[in-house]
Scaffold this motif. Sequence first.
Motif, PDB file in Angstrom:
ATOM      1  N   THR A 152       0.830  -1.208   0.000  1.00  0.00           N
ATOM      2  CA  THR A 152       0.000   0.000   0.000  1.00  0.00           C
ATOM      3  C   THR A 152       0.862   1.254   0.000  1.00  0.00           C
ATOM      4  OG1 THR A 152      -1.674  -1.199   1.273  1.00  0.00           O
ATOM      5  CG2 THR A 152      -1.885   1.189   1.176  1.00  0.00           C
ATOM      6  N   TRP A 153       1.879   1.239   0.849  1.00  0.00           N
ATOM      7  CA  TRP A 153       2.774   2.399   0.942  1.00  0.00           C
ATOM      8  C   TRP A 153       3.555   2.595  -0.355  1.00  0.00           C
ATOM      9  CZ3 TRP A 153       2.314   6.138   4.155  1.00  0.00           C
ATOM     10  CH2 TRP A 153       3.359   7.045   4.360  1.00  0.00           C
ATOM     11  N   GLY A 154       3.988   1.509  -0.962  1.00  0.00           N
ATOM     12  CA  GLY A 154       4.699   1.608  -2.231  1.00  0.00           C
ATOM     13  C   GLY A 154       3.811   2.163  -3.332  1.00  0.00           C
TER      14      GLY A 154
ATOM     15  N   ILE B 113      13.822 -10.007   0.806  1.00  0.00           N
ATOM     16  CA  ILE B 113      13.624 -10.200  -0.636  1.00  0.00           C
ATOM     17  C   ILE B 113      12.159 -10.021  -1.030  1.00  0.00           C
ATOM     18  CG2 ILE B 113      13.749 -11.882  -2.517  1.00  0.00           C
ATOM     19  CD1 ILE B 113      16.352 -12.905  -1.297  1.00  0.00           C
ATOM     20  N   PRO B 114      11.205 -10.677  -0.343  1.00  0.00           N
ATOM     21  CA  PRO B 114       9.799 -10.400  -0.673  1.00  0.00           C
ATOM     22  C   PRO B 114       9.418  -8.939  -0.435  1.00  0.00           C
ATOM     23  CG  PRO B 114       9.983 -12.429   0.592  1.00  0.00           C
ATOM     24  CD  PRO B 114      11.323 -11.769   0.646  1.00  0.00           C
ATOM     25  N   GLY B 115      10.018  -8.321   0.584  1.00  0.00           N
ATOM     26  CA  GLY B 115       9.730  -6.912   0.847  1.00  0.00           C
ATOM     27  C   GLY B 115      10.193  -6.017  -0.290  1.00  0.00           C
ATOM     28  N   TRP B 116      11.395  -6.293  -0.800  1.00  0.00           N
ATOM     29  CA  TRP B 116      11.926  -5.499  -1.917  1.00  0.00           C
ATOM     30  C   TRP B 116      11.068  -5.678  -3.163  1.00  0.00           C
ATOM     31  CZ3 TRP B 116      13.834  -6.357  -6.823  1.00  0.00           C
ATOM     32  CH2 TRP B 116      14.585  -5.328  -7.392  1.00  0.00           C
ATOM     33  N   LEU B 117      10.703  -6.911  -3.444  1.00  0.00           N
ATOM     34  CA  LEU B 117       9.877  -7.179  -4.623  1.00  0.00           C
ATOM     35  C   LEU B 117       8.500  -6.523  -4.496  1.00  0.00           C
ATOM     36  CD1 LEU B 117      10.728 -10.959  -5.200  1.00  0.00           C
ATOM     37  CD2 LEU B 117      11.433  -9.027  -6.626  1.00  0.00           C
ATOM     38  N   THR B 118       7.903  -6.630  -3.314  1.00  0.00           N
ATOM     39  CA  THR B 118       6.577  -6.045  -3.103  1.00  0.00           C
ATOM     40  C   THR B 118       6.615  -4.537  -3.255  1.00  0.00           C
ATOM     41  OG1 THR B 118       5.967  -7.833  -1.590  1.00  0.00           O
ATOM     42  CG2 THR B 118       4.676  -5.804  -1.455  1.00  0.00           C
ATOM     43  N   TRP B 119       7.635  -3.918  -2.666  1.00  0.00           N
ATOM     44  CA  TRP B 119       7.741  -2.460  -2.740  1.00  0.00           C
ATOM     45  C   TRP B 119       7.883  -1.982  -4.186  1.00  0.00           C
ATOM     46  CZ3 TRP B 119       7.185   1.869   0.048  1.00  0.00           C
ATOM     47  CH2 TRP B 119       7.727   3.046  -0.479  1.00  0.00           C
ATOM     48  N   ASN B 120       8.787  -2.592  -4.913  1.00  0.00           N
ATOM     49  CA  ASN B 120       9.043  -2.126  -6.272  1.00  0.00           C
ATOM     50  C   ASN B 120       7.880  -2.420  -7.212  1.00  0.00           C
ATOM     51  OD1 ASN B 120      11.927  -0.973  -6.667  1.00  0.00           O
ATOM     52  ND2 ASN B 120      12.228  -2.705  -5.297  1.00  0.00           N
ATOM     53  N   LEU B 121       7.274  -3.582  -7.073  1.00  0.00           N
ATOM     54  CA  LEU B 121       6.133  -3.897  -7.937  1.00  0.00           C
ATOM     55  C   LEU B 121       4.952  -2.975  -7.643  1.00  0.00           C
ATOM     56  CD1 LEU B 121       6.246  -7.812  -7.924  1.00  0.00           C
ATOM     57  CD2 LEU B 121       6.809  -6.284  -9.826  1.00  0.00           C
ATOM     58  N   SER B 122       4.674  -2.743  -6.365  1.00  0.00           N
ATOM     59  CA  SER B 122       3.554  -1.869  -6.013  1.00  0.00           C
ATOM     60  C   SER B 122       3.848  -0.420  -6.392  1.00  0.00           C
ATOM     61  CB  SER B 122       3.244  -1.974  -4.517  1.00  0.00           C
ATOM     62  OG  SER B 122       4.374  -1.597  -3.737  1.00  0.00           O
ATOM     63  N   SER B 123       5.105   0.001  -6.245  1.00  0.00           N
ATOM     64  CA  SER B 123       5.467   1.360  -6.656  1.00  0.00           C
ATOM     65  C   SER B 123       5.262   1.548  -8.152  1.00  0.00           C
ATOM     66  CB  SER B 123       6.923   1.660  -6.293  1.00  0.00           C
ATOM     67  OG  SER B 123       7.096   1.749  -4.898  1.00  0.00           O
ATOM     68  N   MET B 124       5.649   0.546  -8.923  1.00  0.00           N
ATOM     69  CA  MET B 124       5.484   0.654 -10.372  1.00  0.00           C
ATOM     70  C   MET B 124       4.010   0.638 -10.770  1.00  0.00           C
ATOM     71  SD  MET B 124       8.705  -1.594 -11.727  1.00  0.00           S
ATOM     72  CE  MET B 124      10.356  -1.202 -11.116  1.00  0.00           C
ATOM     73  N   LEU B 125       3.205  -0.092 -10.021  1.00  0.00           N
ATOM     74  CA  LEU B 125       1.764  -0.032 -10.266  1.00  0.00           C
ATOM     75  C   LEU B 125       1.247   1.381 -10.015  1.00  0.00           C
ATOM     76  CD1 LEU B 125       0.451  -3.367  -8.686  1.00  0.00           C
ATOM     77  CD2 LEU B 125       0.495  -2.754 -11.112  1.00  0.00           C
TER      78      LEU B 125
END
Length: 247
Positions: free
Chosen positions: A35-37, A152-164
């Motif tokens: 959500t934050w991303g 690793i899941p945190g990094w992936l979640t942040w970047n994917l959600s940010s790009m969304l």
Amino acid sequence: MQLSRFVSWWPDSPRRQSFGHGLSDVLTALVAVGTWGFVTGIAMVKSGLTESMATLMTVLVYAGSAQLTSLPLIASSEPLWLIFLAATVVNVRFIIFGAALQPYFRHMSWGKRLGLGYISSDISFVVFMARYGDSAARGTRDQLWYYLGIVIPGWLTWNLSSMLGIYLGGFVPETWSLDFAAVLALLAIIIPLVKTRPMVMCLLVAGFIAWVGQPLPLRLGLAGAVVGGVVAGVFSDYLVHRKQRSA
């Protein structure tokens, strides 16, 4: 051949189990991270950054509070040194986090520790210390893979959600208070972890300083909240242990 070697190395190994435990413990927190991303991705584009610039920023910087702090400064064409200073002040808490994590990873090379530092986050620190903060053994392989299962899941979640947020945020109605939803999600994660008196003192003091320090420039109130919260927590922990020794 290499794939078969990897498969035989990963599935039933203790590495997989530790990684899975980390992933399991951080899973609910990823809702807040996502959500934050997403909110940060929208904010970057609305501040005037192009989609490619926002994408580059979210991957390279990977620090939501620093990104949000720097956006108005970038939009107003402030000097580069001021932008870096503001981001550094906001992220000073990671010096404290890094010092606390150092005993667990000091056996690793500089390069590997820098890599871990890059993908570390507030959530990863909280979740890891909740499990291993009182552990007598430090620097074990289980701790490393548990931490990787968080970051690793945190990094992936942040970047994917940010790009969304960057590429699809324009379709979100402005009436949706996503920033408030992100704060509520973070509180839902943090509050259940507050189980001891030092943690309560840390939370109360940090919250009070952050609230009082809102008018300060460069988000100095946030930096003060981090330092004040840590000092309050350490001092409270000292008093608790002294009382136990004298009992």
